[in-house]
Design an enzyme around this catalytic site. Structure first.
Site, PDB file in Angstrom:
ATOM      1  CG  ASP A  30     -17.008   9.232  13.795  1.00 44.70           C
ATOM      2  OD1 ASP A  30     -16.346   8.787  12.836  1.00 44.70           O
ATOM      3  OD2 ASP A  30     -17.337   8.528  14.783  1.00 44.70           O
ATOM      4  CB  THR A 119     -15.146  -1.368   0.803  1.00 43.11           C
ATOM      5  OG1 THR A 119     -14.042  -0.494   0.579  1.00 43.11           O
ATOM      6  CG2 THR A 119     -15.014  -2.612  -0.058  1.00 43.11           C
ATOM      7  CG  PHE A 148      -8.976   2.895  -5.574  1.00 46.39           C
ATOM      8  CD1 PHE A 148      -9.270   1.541  -5.587  1.00 46.39           C
ATOM      9  CD2 PHE A 148      -9.769   3.744  -6.315  1.00 46.39           C
ATOM     10  CE1 PHE A 148     -10.327   1.040  -6.353  1.00 46.39           C
ATOM     11  CE2 PHE A 148     -10.823   3.270  -7.083  1.00 46.39           C
ATOM     12  CZ  PHE A 148     -11.108   1.913  -7.102  1.00 46.39           C
ATOM     13  CE  LYS A 203     -11.711  -0.578  -1.587  1.00 44.71           C
ATOM     14  NZ  LYS A 203     -10.670   0.345  -1.235  1.00 44.71           N
ATOM     15  CG  LEU A 249       5.110  -8.474  -8.199  1.00 45.53           C
ATOM     16  CD1 LEU A 249       5.842  -8.440  -9.536  1.00 45.53           C
ATOM     17  CD2 LEU A 249       4.339  -9.804  -8.069  1.00 45.53           C
ATOM     18  N   GLY A 256      -1.752  -8.141   5.731  1.00 45.07           N
ATOM     19  CA  GLY A 256      -2.689  -7.979   6.855  1.00 45.07           C
ATOM     20  C   GLY A 256      -3.475  -6.699   6.663  1.00 45.07           C
ATOM     21  CB  CYS A 259      -8.076  -3.040   2.916  1.00 43.37           C
ATOM     22  SG  CYS A 259      -8.265  -1.448   3.725  1.00 43.37           S
ATOM     23  CE  LYS A 319       0.166   0.653   4.890  1.00 38.33           C
ATOM     24  NZ  LYS A 319      -0.321   1.049   3.584  1.00 38.33           N
TER      25      LYS A 319
END
Ligand code: UGA
Length: 433
Positions: A30, A119, A148, A203, A249, A256, A259, A319
Site C-alpha cells: 500500500d 470493482t 462480494f 459485480k 428486503l 449508504g 459500494c 450500517k
C-alpha cells in the site's frame, strides 16, 4: 504460491490475510506508509471479526511494504485491490488503478498474472492487458475476479463465499486460479468460469440487484403508510417465496456506504455511455436519494420548529456494526437538523470518531460515548442504523431518559405493538401515539 496484493483496504487486506491463511506467501503493498507500518507490527488496520486472529496465525507468510520494486519483482501473481471511487457522472475514477498498472509495467521482470479484485468498468481487463504489454517487455494474463464481501462480515464472506467468479481468457489462467482456490473447490463452493467482460459485469449486476431490492421495499413502504399495511410483514410475506428470498428486503432510510451508491451510479453511467438507458437502475437511485426525506418529513411535521430542540441521533455509520461513515444517511440527516437550528447529540459505538472528522466543520454537535447520555433530556431521538445494541434497547430507556419519548426509527428496529407509552414513528408502518 507466491502472491502480491496491491491495495490494503478492506478488500486487499482481507484477501492478503486469507490467502496467507491458505498457506500462500503474500506480499501486501500500500502507498500509505502509516498503514503499512501498523501492519508490519502485526496489527490489522481495519476492524473485522476474526481478522486479527487470522492475521496473527498467518503472520509467517505475510509481508507488507510500500515499495513496488520489492512487491512486484519476486512474484508473478499480482492481485489488484485498490479503490475505484466515483468520478464525474458516476464514471469510476481509475486514477489509483492506472497508477498500479504503471508501477507493474515499470517493475515487472517476468511474464505475470494480474488478478483484478477492484470493482472496475467492463472493458478494464482488456485495457489492462494492452497497457501492460505495450509498456513492458513481458506478457500479462489478466483475470477478472470480483469480490462480494461486506463490511462487518468480510472474513466470513471470503472464507465461505456464495460463489467465486473468474473471468479468464486462457486455460493457463483458469488452471492457476483453480490451484490458488483448491480449498474452495474441495468444499464444493460454486466457481463460475467465464469471460472477463461477464465477470466485470457480474459485480455491478449483483450490487445493483441488491440495491434495487432495497429501493423496491422502500417504495412499497411508502405505499404501506398510505393504505395502512405493515412493510415488515409485507417483507416477510414476499421473502418467504424462495424465488424472492428474505435478504435485502429491510425497509429504512435507504442504503449508504462505499459500494451501492457508487456502483449504481457507475452502472447507470455505463448504460448511458453505450446508449442503453438502464431505467430500473435509475429508479433505484432516485428512490434511494429521496428515502431519507421520508423520515425527515415526519420529524418536520411533528415539530413546528426544530430550533433549539435537543435531538439525539443513534447510529451514524452507513450500517450497524461498521465504523465507516462514508455516504452514511446520518450525514444527510444531521446536516438537515443543523440547518434547522437543532442541537444535535450523536452516538455510535464504532463510528463516532470518523463521524466527528466528517462533520468537523459543523458546530452544535455533541459527540457522546453512551446511549443513555445521548438520550438524556432529548426532545426526540432519531435512529439511523441497525446496530445490535440499538435493536436490544428497551423502551424504558427512551421513557426514563428523554424529555418526552418521541422516537423516529429509520431502521424499523422495534415492533410498534411494543412501543405503547412512546410516540413512535417508523418506515412503512403506522405511527404509535
Ligand atoms: C455491499 C455488498 O453487500 C457486498 O456483497 C459487496 O461486495 C460490497 O457492497 C462491495 O461492493 O464491496 P456493503 O456495502 O459492505 O456490501 O454493505 P451491505 O451490508 O450490503 O449494506 C449496504 C447498505 O444497504 C447499508 O447502508 C445498509 O444499511 C443498507 N441495507 C441493506 C438496507 O437498507 N436494507 C437491507 O435490507 C439491507
Amino acid at each position: 504460491m507466491n502472491i502480491t496484493v496491491v491495495g490494503l483496504g478492506y478488500v486487499g487486506l482481507v484477501n492478503s490475510v486469507i490467502l496467507a491463511s491458505y498457506f500462500h506467501n503474500v506480499i501486501g503493498l500500500d502507498f500509505d506508509k502509516t498503514k503499512v507500518a501498523t501492519l508490519k507490527q502485526g496489527t490489522a488496520t481495519i476492524q473485522e471479526p476474526n481478522l486479527q486472529s487470522l492475521m496473527n496465525d498467518a503472520s509467517p507468510r505475510l509481508r507488507f511494504t510500500t515499495n513496488y520494486k520489492d512487491a512486484i519483482r519476486p512474484n508473478k501473481i499480482i492481485y489488484i485491490a485498490v479503490d475505484t471511487p466515483e468520478g464525474r457522472d458516476g464514471k469510476p475514477n481509475m486514477t489509483n488503478f492506472n497508477l498500479v498498472l504503471e508501477e507493474i509495467a515499470k517493475n515487472a521482470i517476468q511474464d505475470s498474472y494480474i488478478v483484478i479484485r477492484s470493482t472496475v468498468p467492463v472493458g478494464t481487463n482488456k485495457y489492462a492487458k494492452k497497457y501492460l504489454e505495450e509498456n513492458s517487455d513481458y506478457k500479462f494474463d489478466v483475470i477478472s475476479h470480483p469480490e462480494f464481501l461486506s463490511q462487518g462480515s468480510a472474513v466470513d464472506d471470503m472464507l465461505n463465499p456464495s460463489r467465486l467468479i473468474l473471468g479468464v481468457s486462457t486455460k493457463a489462467a483458469e488452471d492457476l486460479m483453480l490451484q490458488i482456490y483448491s480449498n474452495y473447490q474441495k468444499r464444493r463452493i460454486p466457481i463460475l468460469i467465464t469471460t472477463p467482460e461477464t465477470a466485470e459485469l457480474i459485480k455491478y449486476a449483483a450490487n445493483n440487484y441488491l440495491a434495487m431490492k432495497i429501493s423496491y421495499i422502500n417504495e412499497m413502504a411508502r405505499l404501506c403508510e398510505i393504505v395502512g399495511a405493515d412493510i415488515e410483514e409485507v417483507s416477510v410475506g414476499i421473502g418467504l417465496d424462495p424465488r424472492i428470498g428474505t435478504q435485502y428486503l429491510k425497509a429504512g432510510v435507504g442504503y449508504g456506504g462505499t459500494c451501492f451508491p457508487k456502483d449504481t451510479r457507475a452502472l447507470s453511467w455505463l448504460g448511458s455511455s453505450h446508449e442503453v438507458p438502464l431505467e430500473l437502475v435509475q429508479a433505484t437511485i432516485k428512490i434511494n436519494n429521496s428515502q431519507p426525506d421520508i423520515l425527515i418529513k415526519k420529524i418536520n411535521s411533528h415539530f413546528k420548529s426544530l430550533s433549539n430542540l435537543n435531538i439525539a441521533v443513534l447510529g451514524v455509520a452507513f450500517k450497524g456494526g461498521s465504523e465507516d461513515v462514508r455516504n452514511s444517511i446520518a450525514t444527510y440527516v444531521v446536516k438537515h437538523l443543523l440547518d434547522k437550528n437543532a442541537r444535535v447529540r450523536v452516538y455510535d459505538s464504532l463510528a463516532i470518531e470518523n463521524f466527528q472528522k466528517e462533520m468537523q466543520r459543523h458546530s452544535r454537535i455533541d459527540y457522546s460515548t453512551s446511549i443513555l447520555e445521548t438520550l438524556d433530556n432529548a426532545d426526540a431521538v432519531i435512529i439511523l442504523t441497525d446496530a445490535k445494541e440499538l435493536k436490544e434497547l428497551d423502551k424504558s430507556c427512551f421513557i426514563d431518559n428523554m424529555k418526552k419519548p418521541i422516537i423516529f426509527d429509520g431502521r424499523n428496529l422495534y415492533r410498534p405493538q411494543n412501543m405503547e407509552g412512546t410516540t413512535y414513528y417508523s418506515i412503512g408502518r403506522q405511527t404509535v401515539k
